[in-house]
Design a protein around this motif. Structure first.
Motif, PDB file in Angstrom:
ATOM      1  N   LYS A 177     -55.446   3.294   9.294  1.00  0.00           N
ATOM      2  CA  LYS A 177     -54.811   3.639   8.021  1.00  0.00           C
ATOM      3  C   LYS A 177     -53.649   4.606   8.235  1.00  0.00           C
ATOM      4  CE  LYS A 177     -59.159   2.977   5.507  1.00  0.00           C
ATOM      5  NZ  LYS A 177     -60.258   3.623   4.766  1.00  0.00           N
ATOM      6  N   LEU A 178     -53.855   5.591   9.111  1.00  0.00           N
ATOM      7  CA  LEU A 178     -52.776   6.524   9.408  1.00  0.00           C
ATOM      8  C   LEU A 178     -51.661   5.825  10.173  1.00  0.00           C
ATOM      9  CD1 LEU A 178     -51.710   9.377   9.244  1.00  0.00           C
ATOM     10  CD2 LEU A 178     -53.091   9.977  11.244  1.00  0.00           C
ATOM     11  N   ALA A 179     -52.022   4.917  11.078  1.00  0.00           N
ATOM     12  CA  ALA A 179     -51.001   4.164  11.808  1.00  0.00           C
ATOM     13  C   ALA A 179     -50.147   3.320  10.862  1.00  0.00           C
ATOM     14  CB  ALA A 179     -51.661   3.271  12.853  1.00  0.00           C
ATOM     15  N   ALA A 180     -50.779   2.670   9.902  1.00  0.00           N
ATOM     16  CA  ALA A 180     -50.029   1.872   8.922  1.00  0.00           C
ATOM     17  C   ALA A 180     -49.100   2.750   8.110  1.00  0.00           C
ATOM     18  CB  ALA A 180     -51.001   1.125   8.011  1.00  0.00           C
ATOM     19  N   THR A 181     -49.535   3.967   7.799  1.00  0.00           N
ATOM     20  CA  THR A 181     -48.704   4.899   7.046  1.00  0.00           C
ATOM     21  C   THR A 181     -47.512   5.343   7.887  1.00  0.00           C
ATOM     22  OG1 THR A 181     -50.673   5.687   5.869  1.00  0.00           O
ATOM     23  CG2 THR A 181     -48.726   7.103   5.800  1.00  0.00           C
ATOM     24  N   VAL A 182     -47.764   5.658   9.158  1.00  0.00           N
ATOM     25  CA  VAL A 182     -46.681   6.055  10.060  1.00  0.00           C
ATOM     26  C   VAL A 182     -45.663   4.935  10.203  1.00  0.00           C
ATOM     27  CG1 VAL A 182     -46.155   6.526  12.492  1.00  0.00           C
ATOM     28  CG2 VAL A 182     -48.027   7.752  11.352  1.00  0.00           C
ATOM     29  N   ARG A 183     -46.123   3.717  10.319  1.00  0.00           N
ATOM     30  CA  ARG A 183     -45.232   2.583  10.569  1.00  0.00           C
ATOM     31  C   ARG A 183     -44.573   2.049   9.302  1.00  0.00           C
ATOM     32  NH1 ARG A 183     -48.462  -1.512  14.330  1.00  0.00           N
ATOM     33  NH2 ARG A 183     -46.446  -2.557  14.260  1.00  0.00           N
ATOM     34  N   GLY A 184     -44.989   2.553   8.141  1.00  0.00           N
ATOM     35  CA  GLY A 184     -44.273   2.284   6.908  1.00  0.00           C
ATOM     36  C   GLY A 184     -44.701   1.073   6.120  1.00  0.00           C
ATOM     37  N   TYR A 185     -45.820   0.439   6.485  1.00  0.00           N
ATOM     38  CA  TYR A 185     -46.233  -0.725   5.707  1.00  0.00           C
ATOM     39  C   TYR A 185     -47.535  -0.508   4.941  1.00  0.00           C
ATOM     40  CZ  TYR A 185     -49.222  -1.821   9.773  1.00  0.00           C
ATOM     41  OH  TYR A 185     -50.138  -1.784  10.781  1.00  0.00           O
ATOM     42  N   ALA A 186     -48.043   0.704   4.938  1.00  0.00           N
ATOM     43  CA  ALA A 186     -49.291   0.973   4.219  1.00  0.00           C
ATOM     44  C   ALA A 186     -49.076   0.826   2.717  1.00  0.00           C
ATOM     45  CB  ALA A 186     -49.792   2.378   4.532  1.00  0.00           C
ATOM     46  N   PRO A 187     -49.960   0.116   2.041  1.00  0.00           N
ATOM     47  CA  PRO A 187     -49.855   0.044   0.579  1.00  0.00           C
ATOM     48  C   PRO A 187     -50.176   1.395  -0.038  1.00  0.00           C
ATOM     49  CG  PRO A 187     -51.882  -0.974   1.331  1.00  0.00           C
ATOM     50  CD  PRO A 187     -51.094  -0.648   2.558  1.00  0.00           C
ATOM     51  N   GLU A 188     -49.759   1.582  -1.260  1.00  0.00           N
ATOM     52  CA  GLU A 188     -49.981   2.851  -1.948  1.00  0.00           C
ATOM     53  C   GLU A 188     -51.481   3.170  -2.022  1.00  0.00           C
ATOM     54  OE1 GLU A 188     -49.009   4.996  -6.260  1.00  0.00           O
ATOM     55  OE2 GLU A 188     -48.338   2.938  -5.852  1.00  0.00           O
ATOM     56  N   GLY A 189     -51.817   4.395  -1.679  1.00  0.00           N
ATOM     57  CA  GLY A 189     -53.199   4.846  -1.772  1.00  0.00           C
ATOM     58  C   GLY A 189     -54.064   4.525  -0.575  1.00  0.00           C
ATOM     59  N   LEU A 190     -53.523   3.822   0.449  1.00  0.00           N
ATOM     60  CA  LEU A 190     -54.357   3.437   1.585  1.00  0.00           C
ATOM     61  C   LEU A 190     -54.962   4.659   2.269  1.00  0.00           C
ATOM     62  CD1 LEU A 190     -55.460   1.247   3.520  1.00  0.00           C
ATOM     63  CD2 LEU A 190     -53.388   1.591   4.899  1.00  0.00           C
ATOM     64  N   LEU A 191     -54.156   5.684   2.513  1.00  0.00           N
ATOM     65  CA  LEU A 191     -54.648   6.849   3.239  1.00  0.00           C
ATOM     66  C   LEU A 191     -55.717   7.596   2.449  1.00  0.00           C
ATOM     67  CD1 LEU A 191     -54.159   8.052   5.995  1.00  0.00           C
ATOM     68  CD2 LEU A 191     -52.399   9.530   5.003  1.00  0.00           C
ATOM     69  N   ASP A 192     -55.653   7.519   1.128  1.00  0.00           N
ATOM     70  CA  ASP A 192     -56.660   8.192   0.303  1.00  0.00           C
ATOM     71  C   ASP A 192     -58.030   7.525   0.410  1.00  0.00           C
ATOM     72  OD1 ASP A 192     -54.852  10.094  -0.589  1.00  0.00           O
ATOM     73  OD2 ASP A 192     -54.214   8.856  -2.294  1.00  0.00           O
ATOM     74  N   THR A 193     -58.055   6.257   0.821  1.00  0.00           N
ATOM     75  CA  THR A 193     -59.357   5.594   0.968  1.00  0.00           C
ATOM     76  C   THR A 193     -60.147   6.167   2.153  1.00  0.00           C
ATOM     77  OG1 THR A 193     -58.572   3.790   2.406  1.00  0.00           O
ATOM     78  CG2 THR A 193     -58.410   3.454   0.017  1.00  0.00           C
ATOM     79  N   TYR A 194     -59.489   6.898   3.035  1.00  0.00           N
ATOM     80  CA  TYR A 194     -60.224   7.551   4.124  1.00  0.00           C
ATOM     81  C   TYR A 194     -61.234   8.531   3.548  1.00  0.00           C
ATOM     82  CZ  TYR A 194     -61.118  10.929   7.860  1.00  0.00           C
ATOM     83  OH  TYR A 194     -61.721  11.788   8.742  1.00  0.00           O
ATOM     84  N   THR A 195     -60.802   9.382   2.629  1.00  0.00           N
ATOM     85  CA  THR A 195     -61.731  10.322   2.000  1.00  0.00           C
ATOM     86  C   THR A 195     -62.763   9.596   1.154  1.00  0.00           C
ATOM     87  OG1 THR A 195     -60.182  12.184   1.973  1.00  0.00           O
ATOM     88  CG2 THR A 195     -61.952  12.232   0.359  1.00  0.00           C
TER      89      THR A 195
END
Length: 510
Positions: free
Chosen positions: A324-342
């Motif tokens: 999820k963090l990798a997708a965010t770094v690379r710029g293709y993560a959909p909105e809210g993806l990183l929040d699903t970690y918590t």
């Protein structure tokens, strides 16, 4: 500037570093301790257990053979998809009450099929860290030791970690620096929970009259002691309300006094080679992210080692966060993806905290606790009780709420084996998601065309497809979507977009 700075080079930090490195992120790991080789990480004091889903996480990245070798275990046994699923060779204990693995009803485990990954691996911190360090090196991860973090400053675009005289800018920082996490305090995470009931001790000592101590777990009217297989490797619990401060050095006289009291013997300690104390203080951060700072493992949640869930839970955090963090770094993560970690991992650790609290309650040296233990022992002695405990400790009962009624969605993916012998675990080696399309016409082939760099598409037949027509597996091995009948292309595209972002537009005739 690095994409991610990870603070802490223990198993959790190294596993996360490997996940990010696999995805092409630039990663720097800062570790406070200058030397990774300490007696606390090697056998016997560094012994740890890895449960089923953690073992499969190593298998999915091609690291299982190296882990087994480093742990002194044999290579995975040959198996056939026609084999019956065997009971695990170990289940563990609840509050010192050992469970019989023969009582596990393997048929009741959801979507569990035979595979090469053992249900449990007895390993050590040193073994796990050596395997992950080598993998991190192969992936270009930089590890700097002797770097104690002293300050963190972040803004909307980046975060800077200060260690000694150096400042390390990054886009993201993850604290994997243990129960006394500097990152957690410096970034202002709220840490809440319950205070301790007992002080626990782990020690490697010389005991001339060792035979006066019974092997295994031994509850007593004044506490509990544990004699482990290695000579002089002892544990004990003193229900003093956690009064012995960990900052104090446990002397030979103190350890002998506590051991005599909780064991009811006149045992003598002639020398203390290594000793440490801990408590059952159970705390958890209210969120795993503040701005560009995240936490994983003991930095996010602490508890007593009862049940051996610490390493298992931390590895689960790392593999959930990594992609999820990798997708965010690379710029293709959909909105809210990183929040699903918590939202996915916080409830898992909250359960672990309660699991250890419940064990502390039944282990107290009081008539009420002993009465409760008798009731619990009867329940655990049933086939359903043992199976339930194994499902929880192995990770097989974990199911994230991904908004689907399909019973497989949100669970760990079964290690399906295709007609050519290829396994799901092998198809996840590169860290991409996976689509298995068992439909006769490969109806999802076109639907995956825009996600090639993020999702691997495989069609054909499986030797045991469990009645599935198609399945989408996230990089962490979690099933994101499944279809029993003909695959619904629109439904698939909606779920794929939720986890893997917008597809890349390609010139493809539909």
């Amino acid at each position: 500037m690095h994409d991610v700075v990870i603070v802490g080079a223990g198993p959790v930090g190294l596993m996360l570093a490997c996940e990010l490195g696999l995805a092409g992120c630039s990663v720097l790991v800062l570790e406070r301790e200058p030397d990774p080789h300490t007696p606390w990480r090697a056998v016997p004091l560094g012994l740890r257990g890895l449960s089923a889903t953690s073992v499969e996480a190593f298998d999915r990245r091609g690291l299982l053979p190296a882990l087994l070798t480093a742990s002194g275990m044999d290579a995975p046994a040959a198996y056939s998809e026609e084999d019956e699923l065997a009971p695990p060779y170990a289940v563990g204990h609840f509050g010192g009450m050992m469970l019989d693995s023969a009582d596990v009803d393997v048929a009741a485990l959801p979507y569990r099929i035979p595979g090469p990954a053992p249900e449990f691996v007895m390993t050590s911190l040193a073994a796990v860290e050596s395997v992950l360090s080598e993998q991190a090196g192969r992936l270009g991860v930089e590890i700097r030791r002797g770097a104690a973090v002293s300050a963190i400053a972040q803004d909307a675009e980046s975060v800077v970690v200060h260690a000694g005289e150096h400042a390390y800018p990054a886009r993201w920082v993850v604290g994997c620096d243990g129960g006394h996490s500097a990152v957690r305090g410096l970034a202002g995470f709220e840490f809440v929970g319950t205070e301790p009931q007992f002080t626990g001790y782990v020690m490697l000592v010389d005991v001339p009259d060792l035979e006066s101590l019974r092997p295994g777990f031994n509850p007593t009217p004044t506490g509990l002691y544990l004699r482990l297989p290695a000579d002089g490797h002892l544990g004990m619990m003193d229900f003093d309300g956690g009064a012995f401060d960990r900052s104090q050095e446990p002397t030979r006289e103190h350890l002998q006094e506590v051991l005599r009291r909780v064991s009811g013997t006149e045992v003598t300690l002639t020398d203390v080679r290594l000793a440490s104390s801990f408590t059952d203080r159970a705390m958890q951060t209210t969120t795993y992210r503040r701005g560009r700072v995240l936490l994983a493992g003991d930095a996010a949640h602490i508890h007593s080692p009862l049940g051996g869930q610490g390493l298992h839970t931390g590895i689960g955090d790392a593999v959930n966060l990594g992609w999820k963090l990798a997708a965010t770094v690379r710029g293709y993560a959909p909105e809210g993806l990183l929040d699903t970690y918590t939202s996915e991992r916080h409830p898992v650790a909250a359960w672990v905290l309660d699991w250890t609290r419940a064990q502390a309650v039944v282990m107290r040296p009081s008539p009420y606790a002993q009465a409760t233990q008798g009731v619990v022992r009867d329940l655990l002695g049933t086939r359903d009780g043992t199976t339930d405990v194994f499902g929880k400790l192995s990770g097989w009962s974990i199911r994230y709420d991904l908004g689907s009624d399909h019973p497989l969605v949100g669970r760990n993916a079964p290690d399906l084996r295709l007609a050519d012998g290829t396994r799901v675990g092998e198809l996840l080696r590169d860290g991409r998601g996976l689509v298995l399309d068992f439909s006769a016409d490969g109806s999802l082939r076109d639907a995956t065309a825009g996600w090639e760099g993020r999702i691997r598409y495989v069609t054909g037949t499986a030797r045991n497809d469990l009645g599935l027509a198609a399945v989408l597996v996230r990089p962490d091995g979690t099933v994101a979507w499944a279809a029993d009948g003909g695959p619904d292309r629109e439904a698939f595209e909606q779920v794929a977009g939720r986890w893997f972002g917008s597809p890349v537009l390609v010139n493809h005739t539909r």
